[in-house]
Motif scaffolding. Sequence first.
Motif, PDB file in Angstrom:
ATOM      1  N   ASP A  81       0.821  -1.202   0.000  1.00 29.36           N
ATOM      2  CA  ASP A  81       0.000   0.000   0.000  1.00 29.36           C
ATOM      3  C   ASP A  81       0.858   1.256   0.000  1.00 29.36           C
ATOM      4  O   ASP A  81       1.946   1.295   0.585  1.00 29.36           O
ATOM      5  N   LEU A 108      -3.222   1.716  -4.492  1.00 31.69           N
ATOM      6  CA  LEU A 108      -4.113   2.605  -3.751  1.00 31.69           C
ATOM      7  C   LEU A 108      -5.371   1.807  -3.452  1.00 31.69           C
ATOM      8  O   LEU A 108      -6.198   1.567  -4.337  1.00 31.69           O
ATOM      9  N   ARG A 109      -5.535   1.339  -2.226  1.00 26.19           N
ATOM     10  CA  ARG A 109      -6.660   0.475  -1.871  1.00 26.19           C
ATOM     11  C   ARG A 109      -7.820   1.253  -1.279  1.00 26.19           C
ATOM     12  O   ARG A 109      -8.966   0.816  -1.358  1.00 26.19           O
ATOM     13  N   SER A 110      -7.531   2.368  -0.644  1.00 27.99           N
ATOM     14  CA  SER A 110      -8.586   3.148   0.013  1.00 27.99           C
ATOM     15  C   SER A 110      -8.647   4.525  -0.619  1.00 27.99           C
ATOM     16  O   SER A 110      -7.882   4.847  -1.525  1.00 27.99           O
ATOM     17  N   GLY A 111      -9.553   5.340  -0.164  1.00 29.74           N
ATOM     18  CA  GLY A 111      -9.698   6.663  -0.741  1.00 29.74           C
ATOM     19  C   GLY A 111     -10.725   6.669  -1.862  1.00 29.74           C
ATOM     20  O   GLY A 111     -11.468   5.697  -2.072  1.00 29.74           O
ATOM     21  N   ARG A 113     -10.549   6.429  -5.128  1.00 28.52           N
ATOM     22  CA  ARG A 113     -10.404   5.618  -6.334  1.00 28.52           C
ATOM     23  C   ARG A 113      -9.291   4.593  -6.141  1.00 28.52           C
ATOM     24  O   ARG A 113      -8.303   4.865  -5.449  1.00 28.52           O
ATOM     25  N   PRO A 114      -9.436   3.427  -6.740  1.00 28.60           N
ATOM     26  CA  PRO A 114      -8.358   2.436  -6.693  1.00 28.60           C
ATOM     27  C   PRO A 114      -7.378   2.647  -7.842  1.00 28.60           C
ATOM     28  O   PRO A 114      -7.739   3.169  -8.905  1.00 28.60           O
ATOM     29  N   ASP A 158       0.702   9.047  -3.864  1.00 31.47           N
ATOM     30  CA  ASP A 158      -0.486   9.074  -4.708  1.00 31.47           C
ATOM     31  C   ASP A 158      -0.049   8.929  -6.150  1.00 31.47           C
ATOM     32  O   ASP A 158       1.090   9.282  -6.512  1.00 31.47           O
TER      33      ASP A 158
END
Length: 292
Positions: A81, A108-111, A113-114, A158
């Motif tokens: 991650d 990017l698993r959360s937030g 958008r993947p 990001d």
Amino acid sequence: MVGRTAYIAVDWGTTNRRAYAMTADGAVVDTLQDGRGVLALSPGDYPEAIATLRERFGAQTIVVAGMVGSTRGWREAPYIDAPATLQALGAAALDVAPDVRIIPGVALRSGPRPDVMRGEEVQVLGAISTGAAPPTALFCQPGTHNKWIETVDGAITDFATVMTGELFALVRAHGILAGMLDGAVADGAAFRDGLKRGREARNLAAALFEVRAGVLLDRLAPADAAAYASGVMIGTDVGTRTDLGDRPVHLLGGGALAALYTVAITEAGGRVVTVPDGATTAGIHAIWSLRA
């Protein structure tokens, strides 16, 4: 030359493979580049491919980055991650065979958008490790899938993947624009007109249909259609960035596509800093140096 080799670094992508004989201090003493990417191999082919590399370079230890660790490659090296550092990548590397380690990608698993990357993370963090880019920076890596990558204090925090190159190839070969986009794609008035249209476009699909209408209505020269369409798509990609005036964009990679992105970023008000070659091997070497 081979006797100086401490280990083998491999950038094993979807279509290409680049292998490097590396010294203990990170110098490249021999290279191999071929078309034996993951699409050309089945999982059972990799042991022989590894043996061939060892015969060529004369080293036992192999550190691999790229799509070889994907679900389409040899064995999946699970994503780590974000925020992701070189140390975290090294700690999560997968031992896939004796003295063969695959570096994982980043997710990017959360937030909101993947997203995922595999291979680009090594190049970005390698550039930072050599001082070719600062620890906190914005990167652009043009390709079939362009990557915008942000780092903070030496960690990838990001990123966004944009299918610009793949979409251009698809509309060039299929659909209503097929046959209209056979001309050359190069910087010039048509490409820059396309960039402007792309930056302003709220609807990429509508802007692309304008290519056909422009040719039919004699508002766009047929020979310029490909360059204009490429400009529209790259301009739309670059136009999504609202921070280009705030900091330099560190451009990874070279060739014609990188040159077009340099123009696009500059036309949009950004400043490009080209990262020298060697970031991938620098990243792999930094991870190799962390070995226990």
